[in-house]
Write a protein that holds these residues in place. Structure first.
Motif, PDB file in Angstrom:
ATOM      1  N   ALA A 177       9.155  -9.234   9.969  1.00 24.60           N
ATOM      2  CA  ALA A 177       9.004 -10.157  11.099  1.00 24.60           C
ATOM      3  C   ALA A 177      10.352 -10.424  11.761  1.00 24.60           C
ATOM      4  CB  ALA A 177       8.374 -11.463  10.620  1.00 24.60           C
ATOM      5  N   ALA A 178      11.397 -10.582  10.960  1.00 20.21           N
ATOM      6  CA  ALA A 178      12.739 -10.808  11.511  1.00 20.21           C
ATOM      7  C   ALA A 178      13.212  -9.591  12.291  1.00 20.21           C
ATOM      8  CB  ALA A 178      13.719 -11.125  10.383  1.00 20.21           C
ATOM      9  N   ARG A 179      12.887  -8.417  11.805  1.00 21.52           N
ATOM     10  CA  ARG A 179      13.291  -7.192  12.512  1.00 21.52           C
ATOM     11  C   ARG A 179      12.583  -7.082  13.859  1.00 21.52           C
ATOM     12  NH1 ARG A 179      16.297  -3.086  11.231  1.00 21.52           N
ATOM     13  NH2 ARG A 179      16.021  -1.092  12.283  1.00 21.52           N
ATOM     14  N   ALA A 180      11.305  -7.466  13.890  1.00 24.14           N
ATOM     15  CA  ALA A 180      10.536  -7.393  15.131  1.00 24.14           C
ATOM     16  C   ALA A 180      11.035  -8.409  16.155  1.00 24.14           C
ATOM     17  CB  ALA A 180       9.061  -7.627  14.834  1.00 24.14           C
ATOM     18  N   ARG A 181      11.406  -9.609  15.695  1.00 24.41           N
ATOM     19  CA  ARG A 181      11.859 -10.673  16.601  1.00 24.41           C
ATOM     20  C   ARG A 181      13.324 -10.551  16.978  1.00 24.41           C
ATOM     21  NH1 ARG A 181       9.159 -14.238  12.902  1.00 24.41           N
ATOM     22  NH2 ARG A 181      11.231 -14.639  12.043  1.00 24.41           N
ATOM     23  N   GLY A 182      14.118  -9.987  16.075  1.00 25.69           N
ATOM     24  CA  GLY A 182      15.564  -9.961  16.277  1.00 25.69           C
ATOM     25  C   GLY A 182      16.247 -11.167  15.671  1.00 25.69           C
ATOM     26  N   HIS A 183      15.501 -12.073  15.069  1.00 21.97           N
ATOM     27  CA  HIS A 183      16.071 -13.205  14.351  1.00 21.97           C
ATOM     28  C   HIS A 183      15.092 -13.642  13.266  1.00 21.97           C
ATOM     29  CE1 HIS A 183      13.554 -15.406  17.301  1.00 21.97           C
ATOM     30  NE2 HIS A 183      13.438 -16.297  16.328  1.00 21.97           N
ATOM     31  N   SER A 184      15.572 -14.398  12.298  1.00 22.16           N
ATOM     32  CA  SER A 184      14.749 -14.844  11.177  1.00 22.16           C
ATOM     33  C   SER A 184      14.619 -16.359  11.189  1.00 22.16           C
ATOM     34  CB  SER A 184      15.384 -14.411   9.855  1.00 22.16           C
ATOM     35  OG  SER A 184      16.635 -15.068   9.688  1.00 22.16           O
ATOM     36  N   THR A 185      13.642 -16.842  10.447  1.00 22.96           N
ATOM     37  CA  THR A 185      13.502 -18.282  10.232  1.00 22.96           C
ATOM     38  C   THR A 185      13.426 -18.526   8.734  1.00 22.96           C
ATOM     39  OG1 THR A 185      11.087 -18.219  10.327  1.00 22.96           O
ATOM     40  CG2 THR A 185      12.262 -18.567  12.406  1.00 22.96           C
ATOM     41  N   GLY A 186      13.916 -19.666   8.322  1.00 21.27           N
ATOM     42  CA  GLY A 186      13.856 -20.039   6.915  1.00 21.27           C
ATOM     43  C   GLY A 186      13.523 -21.506   6.790  1.00 21.27           C
ATOM     44  N   SER A 187      12.562 -21.827   5.947  1.00 23.78           N
ATOM     45  CA  SER A 187      12.155 -23.218   5.772  1.00 23.78           C
ATOM     46  C   SER A 187      12.250 -23.603   4.304  1.00 23.78           C
ATOM     47  CB  SER A 187      10.728 -23.422   6.281  1.00 23.78           C
ATOM     48  OG  SER A 187      10.325 -24.771   6.143  1.00 23.78           O
ATOM     49  N   GLN A 188      13.294 -24.329   3.960  1.00 29.24           N
ATOM     50  CA  GLN A 188      13.464 -24.956   2.654  1.00 29.24           C
ATOM     51  C   GLN A 188      13.578 -23.964   1.500  1.00 29.24           C
ATOM     52  OE1 GLN A 188      11.391 -29.050   2.544  1.00 29.24           O
ATOM     53  NE2 GLN A 188       9.802 -27.679   3.361  1.00 29.24           N
ATOM     54  N   GLY A 189      13.937 -22.719   1.789  1.00 30.98           N
ATOM     55  CA  GLY A 189      14.036 -21.728   0.723  1.00 30.98           C
ATOM     56  C   GLY A 189      15.236 -21.894  -0.168  1.00 30.98           C
ATOM     57  N   TYR A 190      16.312 -22.456   0.388  1.00 35.97           N
ATOM     58  CA  TYR A 190      17.551 -22.615  -0.375  1.00 35.97           C
ATOM     59  C   TYR A 190      17.861 -24.085  -0.644  1.00 35.97           C
ATOM     60  CZ  TYR A 190      22.422 -21.637  -1.731  1.00 35.97           C
ATOM     61  OH  TYR A 190      23.600 -21.536  -2.407  1.00 35.97           O
ATOM     62  N   GLU A 191      17.455 -24.934   0.287  1.00 39.40           N
ATOM     63  CA  GLU A 191      17.665 -26.375   0.144  1.00 39.40           C
ATOM     64  C   GLU A 191      16.480 -27.110   0.767  1.00 39.40           C
ATOM     65  OE1 GLU A 191      20.889 -29.844   1.446  1.00 39.40           O
ATOM     66  OE2 GLU A 191      21.330 -27.723   1.810  1.00 39.40           O
ATOM     67  N   GLU A 192      15.895 -27.999   0.002  1.00 40.77           N
ATOM     68  CA  GLU A 192      14.726 -28.720   0.521  1.00 40.77           C
ATOM     69  C   GLU A 192      15.104 -29.575   1.722  1.00 40.77           C
ATOM     70  OE1 GLU A 192      11.686 -30.340  -2.088  1.00 40.77           O
ATOM     71  OE2 GLU A 192      12.865 -29.635  -3.813  1.00 40.77           O
ATOM     72  N   GLY A 193      14.208 -29.618   2.700  1.00 48.07           N
ATOM     73  CA  GLY A 193      14.428 -30.429   3.882  1.00 48.07           C
ATOM     74  C   GLY A 193      15.227 -29.747   4.972  1.00 48.07           C
ATOM     75  N   VAL A 194      15.571 -28.472   4.777  1.00 44.86           N
ATOM     76  CA  VAL A 194      16.401 -27.741   5.744  1.00 44.86           C
ATOM     77  C   VAL A 194      15.600 -26.609   6.371  1.00 44.86           C
ATOM     78  CG1 VAL A 194      18.439 -26.275   6.055  1.00 44.86           C
ATOM     79  CG2 VAL A 194      18.560 -28.283   4.563  1.00 44.86           C
ATOM     80  N   LEU A 195      15.697 -26.500   7.679  1.00 43.17           N
ATOM     81  CA  LEU A 195      15.092 -25.393   8.411  1.00 43.17           C
ATOM     82  C   LEU A 195      16.197 -24.656   9.158  1.00 43.17           C
ATOM     83  CD1 LEU A 195      11.736 -25.436  10.264  1.00 43.17           C
ATOM     84  CD2 LEU A 195      13.667 -24.224  11.247  1.00 43.17           C
ATOM     85  N   SER A 196      16.182 -23.336   9.103  1.00 35.63           N
ATOM     86  CA  SER A 196      17.244 -22.531   9.711  1.00 35.63           C
ATOM     87  C   SER A 196      16.673 -21.378  10.513  1.00 35.63           C
ATOM     88  CB  SER A 196      18.180 -21.967   8.632  1.00 35.63           C
ATOM     89  OG  SER A 196      18.778 -22.990   7.859  1.00 35.63           O
ATOM     90  N   VAL A 197      17.435 -20.963  11.505  1.00 38.67           N
ATOM     91  CA  VAL A 197      17.166 -19.704  12.198  1.00 38.67           C
ATOM     92  C   VAL A 197      18.474 -18.915  12.195  1.00 38.67           C
ATOM     93  CG1 VAL A 197      15.316 -20.601  13.652  1.00 38.67           C
ATOM     94  CG2 VAL A 197      17.665 -20.726  14.455  1.00 38.67           C
ATOM     95  N   ALA A 198      18.377 -17.600  12.094  1.00 41.69           N
ATOM     96  CA  ALA A 198      19.577 -16.770  11.994  1.00 41.69           C
ATOM     97  C   ALA A 198      19.346 -15.425  12.650  1.00 41.69           C
ATOM     98  CB  ALA A 198      19.972 -16.572  10.533  1.00 41.69           C
ATOM     99  N   ALA A 199      20.440 -14.795  13.033  1.00 42.48           N
ATOM    100  CA  ALA A 199      20.380 -13.456  13.616  1.00 42.48           C
ATOM    101  C   ALA A 199      21.514 -12.614  13.043  1.00 42.48           C
ATOM    102  CB  ALA A 199      20.483 -13.518  15.142  1.00 42.48           C
ATOM    103  N   PRO A 200      21.292 -11.303  12.929  1.00 46.10           N
ATOM    104  CA  PRO A 200      22.315 -10.425  12.357  1.00 46.10           C
ATOM    105  C   PRO A 200      23.399 -10.087  13.362  1.00 46.10           C
ATOM    106  CG  PRO A 200      20.440  -9.128  13.015  1.00 46.10           C
ATOM    107  CD  PRO A 200      20.069 -10.558  13.295  1.00 46.10           C
ATOM    108  N   ILE A 201      24.610 -10.002  12.870  1.00 49.52           N
ATOM    109  CA  ILE A 201      25.725  -9.476  13.656  1.00 49.52           C
ATOM    110  C   ILE A 201      25.839  -8.000  13.304  1.00 49.52           C
ATOM    111  CG2 ILE A 201      28.208  -9.607  14.078  1.00 49.52           C
ATOM    112  CD1 ILE A 201      27.945 -12.592  13.117  1.00 49.52           C
TER     113      ILE A 201
END
Length: 254
Positions: A177-201
């Motif tokens: 899904a991240a490859r198709a969009r060009g960016h990823s989303t993450g919800s609480q996978g590493y720290e509870e209560g945190v939502l992130s979006v990221a893109a590759p350089i």
């Protein structure tokens, strides 16, 4: 552990927590005897990587570390090219933005601008981000070499929260899904209560060399924020790649 590995572990310990540390504390934290720890520190001092205060006898990182960092930045100006883009993204989103670069040890946080808001996400400089549990890691995996991706999918996939992705099939779906969009989303996978979006350089060969991410408290994210932040972080990642390598012809499929 090799002698080099032991020395590096001491450098990493000196880089965390208090600016200066006693020999006994370093030995205890490292699990080495005091004689071994002292011998390693003496060698590191000879190369300028560690310093010892003549009065307190406490140890700290030496100027040689900064010298090596400057030499590396002169050869590959990752931070110099990326920091202005990170600053712009932080100002645009009002949230914490962090930049990471890949090494054989993993995806390492190399620059962080925290949100000015009281309720904000904190990211530690030098932190190694788990590739399966963070938006940055998944964005990286979506555009890395196949053998790197396969190695992560093969596990183990340790849990950091109850929401951490724990199976290869689900992780592969997130990567696709991240490859198709060009960016990823993450919800609480590493720290509870945190939502992130990221893109590759991306590097000159079209493969990921790092990632840039926006991280925010989950309670503050409103409808449409994920898509908006995703577009912004993807544009920022492209901007950093172009500053480093010029305009890339397209994303290479690994």
């Amino acid at each position: 552990m090799s002698t080099v590995g032991k020395a590096v572990s001491l450098l990493e310990m000196l880089g965390r927590g208090a600016p200066e540390t006693a020999l006994a504390d370093l030995a205890r934290r490292a699990g080495f005897d005091k004689a071994t720890t002292r011998r390693l520190l003496v060698s590191l001092i000879e190369h300028g990587l560690v310093e010892q205060d003549e009065t307190t006898r406490l140890y700290r990182l030496g100027a040689g570390i900064a010298r090596l960092a400057l030499m590396r930045e002169a050869q590959f100006p990752f931070l110099r090219m990326a920091v202005p883009v990170v600053e712009q993204l932080a100002a645009e989103t009002g949230e914490t933005v962090h930049l990471s670069e890949y090494s054989k040890r993993g995806l390492i946080s190399v620059h962080v601008i925290e949100s000015a808001k009281a309720n904000r996400v904190s990211v530690q400089l030098g932190e190694v981000l788990p590739l399966h549990a963070t938006a940055s890691g998944i964005a990286f995996l979506a555009f890395t070499e196949e053998h790197v991706r396969a190695g992560v999918l093969a596990g183990p996939l340790p849990a950091f929260t109850p929401y951490t992705i724990g199976d290869a099939e689900t992780l592969a779906e997130h990567i696709a899904a991240a490859r198709a969009r060009g960016h990823s989303t993450g919800s609480q996978g590493y720290e509870e209560g945190v939502l992130s979006v990221a893109a590759p350089i991306l590097g000159a060969n079209g493969l990921a060399i790092g990632a840039i991410a926006v991280a925010a408290p989950r309670v503050r994210i409103q409808k449409g924020d994920i898509e908006r932040h995703g577009a912004s972080v993807a544009a920022a990642a492209r901007g950093i790649s172009e500053r480093l390598f010029g305009r890339l012809p397209g994303r290479k499929r690994a």
